[in-house]
Design an enzyme around this catalytic site. Structure first.
Site, PDB file in Angstrom:
ATOM      1  N   LYS A  21       0.795  -1.225   0.000  1.00 15.07           N
ATOM      2  CA  LYS A  21       0.000   0.000   0.000  1.00 15.07           C
ATOM      3  C   LYS A  21       0.830   1.280   0.000  1.00 15.07           C
ATOM      4  O   LYS A  21       0.396   2.323  -0.518  1.00 15.07           O
ATOM      5  CB  LYS A  21      -0.949   0.002   1.204  1.00 15.07           C
ATOM      6  CG  LYS A  21      -2.193  -0.854   1.034  1.00 15.07           C
ATOM      7  CD  LYS A  21      -3.201  -0.163   0.142  1.00 15.07           C
ATOM      8  CE  LYS A  21      -4.545  -0.870   0.159  1.00 15.07           C
ATOM      9  NZ  LYS A  21      -5.577  -0.142  -0.598  1.00 15.07           N
ATOM     10  N   ASP A  43      -7.841   0.129   6.889  1.00 14.92           N
ATOM     11  CA  ASP A  43      -7.889  -1.042   7.768  1.00 14.92           C
ATOM     12  C   ASP A  43      -6.505  -1.310   8.351  1.00 14.92           C
ATOM     13  O   ASP A  43      -6.354  -2.129   9.243  1.00 14.92           O
ATOM     14  CB  ASP A  43      -8.352  -2.278   6.994  1.00 14.92           C
ATOM     15  CG  ASP A  43      -7.250  -2.783   6.072  1.00 14.92           C
ATOM     16  OD1 ASP A  43      -6.542  -3.730   6.475  1.00 14.92           O
ATOM     17  OD2 ASP A  43      -7.077  -2.227   4.986  1.00 14.92           O
TER      18      ASP A  43
END
Length: 401
Positions: free
Chosen positions: A70, A117
């Site tokens: 990410k 998350d």
């Protein structure tokens, strides 16, 4: 239950995520001192066992020491934002340029805010810290304490909300607008597309690397690519990259997008195929925390709509089986530590190749002894306690899916 759906093909432009753009993005990422090309594992013994020609696995657990891919998106989006504010040409964008005292002084002290998350927020926090900026991170209800602490250790102001993922995104956006902070999210909507586009472009570094690794290892091009999806930013970007590289002719790999059945917003949108985006609300209870997103990214969906072939929703047990298989290699294959979201697409592949119940689906996707399969393990054990529960204790399985 596993679902398949093939959309009507259209003609969207993939150049925003194609080879030339990915080359620029990779130039930026490779300017960081921590940059290393992550491994592309060739699982020869598993391929022989499952009756296909090849299985290639890009392992993002090695990315920048953050155990997930990410950071590629968050870092490129933040970098391009600063460059645009200061009129720095994109071809001059690099870590060294951003750390120049004059650049830092001109940009000042700013705050970047996001919802996550875990993995995206960790990447934003890492980048903000490396560039001398502040970050605020909101996490949805039920997020793992380990992921929260990983973000806090990087200097971010981080907290777990009592909201689901999409509601946490809206909370972060509202706060950014109220306080003049910079909102960094890969969920795009009308009026908020520039930063999500840059995040998606950031993700193309791992596809760019994989493409060159396959060439360097003299591996034949993949016939099939399987990608897991949350909002669809990563899967859209990677789909776009390979559509640009291989074209839309017979040389293009068959692309299948995999989601949790509890959060299958992209599958529902593809199934309806009526020009509208479909959302999923509520708790979205799935072990695939990184994929528990109920609202599709508009930019990602447009690319997948036109250049992906199949959309699938899977139960948790499929991802859990993928984690266990990758963590318990056969023969001389390497061990791959893949988290719940990272192993989702591979888990589906393994199920198709080994479970006779899905023989018709296997045939429909054209999987046979000549198939060469590319997957991306997008995270390692970012929640180690849960990883052990699944891999050691069999907390989830196909019989419980």
């Amino acid at each position: 239950m596993i679902h398949l759906n093939r959309p009507v093909e259209n003609v969207s432009d993939v150049r925003l995520f194609g080879y030339k753009q990915a080359e620029k993005v990779n130039h930026f990422h490779s300017s960081f001192p921590e940059y290393l090309v992550t491994p592309l594992w060739v699982l020869k013994d598993l391929a022989a066992y499952t009756g296909v020609s090849g299985i290639y696995m890009k392992d993002e657990s090695f990315r920048f020491g953050l155990n997930a891919f990410k950071v590629l998106g968050g870092s490129y989006a933040i970098g391009t934002y600063i460059a645009k504010e200061l009129n720095i040409p994109k071809e001059e964008l690099s870590y060294r340029r951003l750390m120049d005292p004059e650049v830092r002084s001109a940009f000042g002290d700013r705050t970047f805010i996001t919802a996550t998350d875990g993995n995206h927020g960790r990447g934003v926090a890492w980048t903000a810290g490396r560039l001398g900026q502040k970050s605020v991170v909101y996490m949805p209800k039920g997020s793992a304490a380990e992921r929260l602490e990983n973000i806090r250790r990087l200097g971010a102001e981080a907290s777990i909300t009592n909201l689901n993922y999409d509601e946490s995104v809206r909370k972060a956006y509202t706060e950014a607008m109220e306080k003049g902070w910079i909102f960094v999210q890969d969920t795009a909507w009308d009026g908020y597309e520039e930063i999500p586009r840059h995040i998606m472009q950031g993700y193309t570094t791992m596809a760019y690397e994989a493409y060159h690794q396959m060439e360097q290892e003299k591996l034949e091009r993949p016939t099939h690519i399987f990608l897991q999806a949350g909002v669809g930013a990563m899967s859209g970007a990677v789909t776009g990259f390979f559509a640009d590289v291989y074209g839309d002719g017979k040389e293009r790999p068959i692309v299948t997008v995999v989601e949790p059945e509890q959060a299958a917003c992209i599958y529902r949108t593809a199934e309806a195929n009526d020009g509208k985006l479909y959302t999923v609300g509520g708790e979205m209870n799935t072990i695939m925390a990184g994929l528990a997103c109920g609202e599709p990214c508009t930019l990602g969906w447009e690319i997948m709509r036109d250049h992906a072939d199949y959309f699938v929703s899977i139960p948790d047990g499929i991802a859990a089986d993928g984690m266990r298989v990758l963590g318990s290699p056969i023969g001389g294959d390497p061990r791959i530590v893949s988290g719940e979201s990272g192993a989702a697409a591979f888990g589906f592949v393994f199920t198709l190749l080994t479970n006779p119940e899905y023989a018709d689906m296997k045939t429909r996707l054209g999987l046979d002894e000549n198939s060469r399969i590319l997957c991306f393990s997008t995270e390692g054990d970012t929640d180690r306690e849960n990883y052990r529960k699944i891999v050691w204790n069999g907390r989830y399985g196909t019989d419980k899916g």
